[in-house]
Design a protein around this motif. Structure first.
Motif, PDB file in Angstrom:
ATOM      1  N   TYR A  11      -2.668   5.597   5.330  1.00 30.61           N
ATOM      2  CA  TYR A  11      -3.294   6.352   4.253  1.00 30.61           C
ATOM      3  C   TYR A  11      -3.902   5.369   3.264  1.00 30.61           C
ATOM      4  N   SER A  12      -5.105   5.683   2.783  1.00 29.24           N
ATOM      5  CA  SER A  12      -5.753   4.768   1.861  1.00 29.24           C
ATOM      6  C   SER A  12      -6.776   5.538   1.037  1.00 29.24           C
ATOM      7  N   TYR A  13      -7.739   4.824   0.502  1.00 26.89           N
ATOM      8  CA  TYR A  13      -8.858   5.425  -0.211  1.00 26.89           C
ATOM      9  C   TYR A  13     -10.015   4.439  -0.199  1.00 26.89           C
ATOM     10  N   SER A  14     -11.160   4.885  -0.641  1.00 26.03           N
ATOM     11  CA  SER A  14     -12.350   4.043  -0.633  1.00 26.03           C
ATOM     12  C   SER A  14     -12.563   3.403  -1.998  1.00 26.03           C
ATOM     13  N   THR A  15     -13.213   2.242  -1.970  1.00 24.57           N
ATOM     14  CA  THR A  15     -13.585   1.544  -3.193  1.00 24.57           C
ATOM     15  C   THR A  15     -14.877   0.790  -2.929  1.00 24.57           C
ATOM     16  N   PHE A  40       1.440  -6.314   7.301  1.00 23.99           N
ATOM     17  CA  PHE A  40       0.017  -6.650   7.313  1.00 23.99           C
ATOM     18  C   PHE A  40      -0.704  -6.347   5.996  1.00 23.99           C
ATOM     19  N   TYR A  41      -0.194  -5.399   5.214  1.00 21.06           N
ATOM     20  CA  TYR A  41      -0.878  -5.028   3.975  1.00 21.06           C
ATOM     21  C   TYR A  41      -0.094  -5.369   2.707  1.00 21.06           C
ATOM     22  N   GLN A  42       1.091  -5.914   2.858  1.00 22.74           N
ATOM     23  CA  GLN A  42       1.958  -6.259   1.738  1.00 22.74           C
ATOM     24  C   GLN A  42       2.411  -5.056   0.916  1.00 22.74           C
ATOM     25  N   GLN A  43       2.141  -3.878   1.406  1.00 26.17           N
ATOM     26  CA  GLN A  43       2.673  -2.638   0.834  1.00 26.17           C
ATOM     27  C   GLN A  43       2.627  -1.566   1.920  1.00 26.17           C
ATOM     28  N   ASP A  44       3.339  -0.476   1.680  1.00 23.87           N
ATOM     29  CA  ASP A  44       3.488   0.520   2.740  1.00 23.87           C
ATOM     30  C   ASP A  44       2.280   1.438   2.812  1.00 23.87           C
ATOM     31  N   ALA A  45       1.296   1.028   3.599  1.00 23.85           N
ATOM     32  CA  ALA A  45       0.091   1.832   3.785  1.00 23.85           C
ATOM     33  C   ALA A  45       0.316   3.000   4.740  1.00 23.85           C
ATOM     34  N   SER A  46       1.527   3.142   5.275  1.00 24.39           N
ATOM     35  CA  SER A  46       1.790   4.247   6.202  1.00 24.39           C
ATOM     36  C   SER A  46       2.153   5.540   5.478  1.00 24.39           C
ATOM     37  N   THR A  66       6.465   1.702   8.589  1.00 26.83           N
ATOM     38  CA  THR A  66       6.610   1.065   7.275  1.00 26.83           C
ATOM     39  C   THR A  66       6.709  -0.452   7.413  1.00 26.83           C
ATOM     40  N   GLU A  67       7.492  -0.911   8.383  1.00 23.13           N
ATOM     41  CA  GLU A  67       7.664  -2.344   8.598  1.00 23.13           C
ATOM     42  C   GLU A  67       6.343  -3.014   8.958  1.00 23.13           C
ATOM     43  N   LEU A  68       5.584  -2.408   9.870  1.00 24.37           N
ATOM     44  CA  LEU A  68       4.313  -2.996  10.279  1.00 24.37           C
ATOM     45  C   LEU A  68       3.286  -2.949   9.150  1.00 24.37           C
ATOM     46  N   ALA A  69       3.227  -1.819   8.446  1.00 23.20           N
ATOM     47  CA  ALA A  69       2.254  -1.699   7.353  1.00 23.20           C
ATOM     48  C   ALA A  69       2.530  -2.723   6.264  1.00 23.20           C
TER      49      ALA A  69
END
Length: 296
Positions: A139-143, A274-280, A268-271
């Protein structure tokens, strides 16, 4: 210093998309009916074909840190890549990745050349009409990436009017930029350095993209005149695995494994890796919705 330069170069590669038989007493079906029957039978049997072959074929870009890229040992990795590897492992399958640009992935699925695509792909309404998607794994958003010195004179989505935006030809981000009046400059399956250097030197004005991916790109080039726009968060997104339309059994199988991975903490572990926060998990930030008239 050599290792640091190697890492910066790698990060720079980010970014920036059987016929059914009839009895002799039955009339011969017309060509359209034959095509429909062939497609239906192929769809029904794909999961069985994958099990029989013991292999998943998956499209990804290999240029999208931290989703899909080559590490210092020239091994393909990234959040999307490792999610797919884990799915294949739990299904007792091998996985074969085909590297291609985002613009070629969906046609490759449609033609049957590959089984899946995993490359930070958003399941929009129009795409759902043509393809099946798994449940979201990110889950994310655009910027926007803009020039730090002058914000590229962009302070709202409306300010994209008349600007030059770097992006892939068929990406959602390019569609957003075009809708708000920007001219899209396309790059194919290029690395992030090309996109970001052009913003810095004024050849383009902006890159509209995913927040997480943009953050990695900007951090890789501290000497460029670029930044993540501090005030613009819009279009909340989900990312999912793509497969051919009608592949209900394959979709269910993948969703079952993703649910297991979410429940046991693997996503959660993989996110976080790779992203340094839980992008899942879904974002809680105040994120602007797009103009409801835009069709993505």
């Amino acid at each position: 210093m050599k290792k640091l330069n190697r890492l910066t170069f790698l990060i720079g590669s980010l970014l920036i998309l059987a016929a059914c038989g009839t009895s002799t007493s039955d009339p011969e079906p017309n060509n359209d009916e034959q095509t429909d029957n062939e497609q239906e039978n192929t769809e029904v049997n794909l999961w069985d074909q994958i099990k029989e072959s013991g292999e998943l074929t998956v499209a990804t870009s290999g240029t999208l840190i931290a989703a899909s890229y080559y590490d210092e040992d020239d091994q393909l990795t990234g959040y999307d890549v490792e999610v797919v590897k884990e799915i294949a492992n739990r299904l007792d399958l091998n996985v074969s990745f085909e590297i291609m640009g985002i613009d070629g992935m969906l046609p490759a699925i449609d033609s049957g050349r590959i089984d899946l695509a995993a490359n930070d792909i958003e399941p929009t309404d129009s795409r759902r009409e043509q393809f099946n998607f798994s449940e979201p794994y990110k889950y994310s958003y655009s910027t926007m990436v803009v020039r730090e010195s002058d914000y590229s004179e962009i302070h709202s989505l409306a300010d994209l009017e008349g600007k030059r935006a770097g992006g892939g030809a068929t990406t959602i981000y390019s569609q957003i930029a075009e809708y708000y009046g920007a001219e899209v400059v396309t790059y194919g399956n290029a690395g992030n350095e090309a996109y970001l250097r052009d913003v810095s030197n004024g050849r383009t004005d902006v890159v509209v993209n995913d927040f997480y991916l943009s953050t990695f790109g900007v951090a890789a080039f501290p000497d460029f005149d670029i930044m993540i726009h501090p005030d613009l968060k819009f279009h909340p997104t989900e990312q999912a695995i793509v497969m051919r339309k009608g592949e209900a059994e394959l979709t269910d199988v993948i969703n079952e494994v993703l649910a297991e991975m979410r429940e046991d903490g693997t996503l959660t572990e993989l996110a976080t890796q790779f992203y340094q926060q839980d992008a899942s998990i879904q974002q809680e930030d105040d994120i602007e919705e797009l103009d409801p008239e835009i069709e993505l």
